[in-house]
Scaffold this active site. Structure first.
Site, PDB file in Angstrom:
ATOM      1  N   ASN A  94       0.895  -1.358   0.298  1.00 42.42           N
ATOM      2  CA  ASN A  94       0.143   0.169  -0.146  1.00 42.42           C
ATOM      3  C   ASN A  94       1.219   1.058   0.078  1.00 42.42           C
ATOM      4  O   ASN A  94       1.582   1.748   0.968  1.00 42.42           O
ATOM      5  CB  ASN A  94      -0.737   0.012   1.512  1.00 42.42           C
TER       6      ASN A  94
ATOM      7  N   LYS B  35      -0.069   4.631  -0.113  1.00 44.88           N
ATOM      8  CA  LYS B  35      -0.629   5.104   0.100  1.00 44.88           C
ATOM      9  C   LYS B  35      -0.028   6.407  -0.942  1.00 44.88           C
ATOM     10  O   LYS B  35       0.123   6.737  -1.671  1.00 44.88           O
ATOM     11  CB  LYS B  35      -0.009   5.289   1.885  1.00 44.88           C
TER      12      LYS B  35
ATOM     13  N   HIS C 144      -9.744   1.482   4.172  1.00 41.65           N
ATOM     14  CA  HIS C 144      -8.135   1.756   5.379  1.00 41.65           C
ATOM     15  C   HIS C 144      -8.426   2.566   6.722  1.00 41.65           C
ATOM     16  O   HIS C 144      -9.386   3.384   6.232  1.00 41.65           O
ATOM     17  CB  HIS C 144      -7.427   2.184   4.626  1.00 41.65           C
TER      18      HIS C 144
ATOM     19  N   GLU D  54      -7.120   5.099   7.665  1.00 46.53           N
ATOM     20  CA  GLU D  54      -7.098   6.519   7.448  1.00 46.53           C
ATOM     21  C   GLU D  54      -8.200   7.360   6.774  1.00 46.53           C
ATOM     22  O   GLU D  54      -7.985   8.273   6.880  1.00 46.53           O
ATOM     23  CB  GLU D  54      -5.682   7.278   6.746  1.00 46.53           C
TER      24      GLU D  54
ATOM     25  N   GLU E  34      -5.845  -4.391  10.248  1.00 46.89           N
ATOM     26  CA  GLU E  34      -4.516  -4.048  10.443  1.00 46.89           C
ATOM     27  C   GLU E  34      -5.072  -2.688  12.211  1.00 46.89           C
ATOM     28  O   GLU E  34      -5.877  -2.193  12.432  1.00 46.89           O
ATOM     29  CB  GLU E  34      -4.550  -2.721   9.819  1.00 46.89           C
TER      30      GLU E  34
ATOM     31  N   GLY F 143       2.092   2.284  10.876  1.00 43.95           N
ATOM     32  CA  GLY F 143       3.082   3.653  10.414  1.00 43.95           C
ATOM     33  C   GLY F 143       3.830   3.738  12.254  1.00 43.95           C
ATOM     34  O   GLY F 143       4.185   4.689  12.266  1.00 43.95           O
TER      35      GLY F 143
ATOM     36  N   SER G 247       2.279  -2.194  10.532  1.00 46.94           N
ATOM     37  CA  SER G 247       4.277  -2.498  10.433  1.00 46.94           C
ATOM     38  C   SER G 247       5.329  -3.242  10.326  1.00 46.94           C
ATOM     39  O   SER G 247       6.455  -3.824  11.117  1.00 46.94           O
ATOM     40  CB  SER G 247       5.323  -1.413  11.822  1.00 46.94           C
TER      41      SER G 247
HETATM   42  P1  PGA Z   1       2.461   0.743   7.537  1.00 47.22           P
HETATM   43  O1  PGA Z   1       1.073   0.182   7.312  1.00 47.22           O
HETATM   44  O2  PGA Z   1       3.092  -0.464   7.456  1.00 47.22           O
HETATM   45  O3  PGA Z   1       3.068   1.934   7.084  1.00 47.22           O
HETATM   46  O4  PGA Z   1       2.013   0.154   8.938  1.00 47.22           O
HETATM   47  C1  PGA Z   1      -0.453  -0.521   6.853  1.00 47.22           C
HETATM   48  C2  PGA Z   1      -1.104  -0.081   5.636  1.00 47.22           C
HETATM   49  O5  PGA Z   1      -1.372   1.314   6.409  1.00 47.22           O
HETATM   50  O6  PGA Z   1      -1.590  -0.755   5.532  1.00 47.22           O
END
Ligand code: PGA
Length: 250
Positions: A11, A13, A96, A98, A167, A173, A211
Site C-alpha cells: 500500500n 498510500k 483503510h 486513514e 490492521e 506506521g 508495521s
Molecule cells: P504500515 O502501513 O505498514 O506503514 O504500518 C500499513 C497500512 O496502513 O496498510
C-alpha cells in the site's frame, strides 16, 4: 483453515511519482520472479495507467487504494469501480483506517464501497482494526466483528469474494506491531465470523497489516490464520519489500 499461498499487498498510500515508481518497480519485478507468493501493489489513482503498463506481463496485480460508494455522477474527486476496472485493477483497498479516521467513513460506507468493487469484478481488501483506546478497553473483538458484520450484511453470498485485512490502528506506521499471538487471536475471530456467514469462506484471505517489516514478517506469516500482509512503509523500498516477500514465499 487458511490459504497456503500468501497474498502480499503493498500500500503505497500518498507516495510516489512517475520517476520514483519506475525505479521502485524495476528491481522489485526482477527480484520477484523467483518468489512463490501472490502479490499486488495498491497505488495512487493518478499512477494507475503508468503502473498498468509497468506491471503488464508480470505476476504482480494492480490495486487501487479507495473506490467511490457511488456508481457515477456528481461526486467531484471520486473514482468509480468501473474506472478502476478500465486500468485492469484487480484489488481495491476499502475502509483503510486513514479513510475511516480522516474522511469519516462509516461501516456502512465501507460496506457500500466493497459492494461497488464486487459488482465491477474487483476484489475489495476490506480493512478493519481497533484503536489503542479500544484495545485497552477490551473492545478489540467487538470492534472488528462490528466492522466485518456491516460488510457481510451488505454483500450476502458475495462475501467469499473479498479479502480481509486486520490492521490494528495503533500499529499502522508507528513501528509498533501486533505480536504474532495478538494477530492470530483476532484473525481466528474473523475467520469464524466469515465461516458462519458463508460456506465458501475458506477461500477468503485474511491479511495482517501494521508495521510489517523484514524482521517480523516471517513470524506473523507463520500464524495459522495469517494468509498474507498489507504493507505500507516497507513496500516503498525495493530491498525491504523483497525481504518481506521472500519471508512470504517460504
Ligand atoms: P504500515 O502501513 O505498514 O506503514 O504500518 C500499513 C497500512 O496502513 O496498510
Amino acid at each position: 483453515m487458511s490459504q497456503s499461498i500468501k497474498l502480499m499487498v503493498g500500500n503505497w498510500k500518498m507516495n510516489g511519482g512517475l520517476a520514483a515508481n519506475a525505479s521502485l518497480v524495476e528491481p522489485l519485478l526482477d527480484g520477484m520472479s523467483a518468489l512463490s507468493c501472490r502479490s499486488a501493489l495498491c497505488v495512487p489513482a493518478p499512477y494507475l495507467a503508468q503502473m498498468q503498463h509497468l506491471l503488464m506481463g508480470s505476476s504482480v496485480d494492480l490495486g487501487g487504494q479507495d473506490v467511490s460508494a457511488h456508481d457515477s455522477g456528481a461526486y467531484t474527486g471520486e473514482v468509480s469501480a468501473d474506472m478502476l476496472r478500465d486500468f485492469s485493477v484487480r484489488y481495491v483497498i476499502v475502509g483503510h483506517s486513514e479513510r475511516r479516521q480522516y474522511h469519516a467513513e462509516s461501516d456502512a460506507t465501507v460496506a457500500a464501497k466493497a459492494q461497488r468493487a464486487l459488482a465491477a469484478g474487483i476484489t475489495p481488501i476490506v480493512c478493519l482494526g481497533e484503536s489503542l483506546e479500544e484495545r485497552e478497553a477490551g473492545q478489540t473483538e467487538a470492534v472488528v466483528k462490528r466492522q466485518l458484520a456491516a460488510v457481510i450484511h451488505a454483500n450476502g453470498h458475495c462475501i467469499s469474494e473479498i479479502v480481509v485485512a486486520y490492521e490494528p490502528v495503533w500499529a499502522i506506521g508507528t513501528g509498533l506491531t501486533a505480536t504474532p499471538e495478538q494477530a492470530q487471536q483476532v484473525h481466528a475471530v474473523l475467520r469464524s465470523q466469515l465461516q458462519a456467514a458463508s460456506t465458501q469462506a475458506t477461500r477468503i484471505s485474511i491479511l495482517y497489516g501494521g508495521s510489517m517489516n523484514a524482521t517480523n514478517a516471517a513470524e506473523l506469516l507463520a500464524q495459522p490464520d495469517v494468509d498474507g500482509g498489507l504493507i505500507g512503509g516497507a513496500s516503498l523500498k525495493a530491498t525491504d519489500y523483497l525481504s518481506i516477500l521472500k519471508a512470504a514465499s517460504r
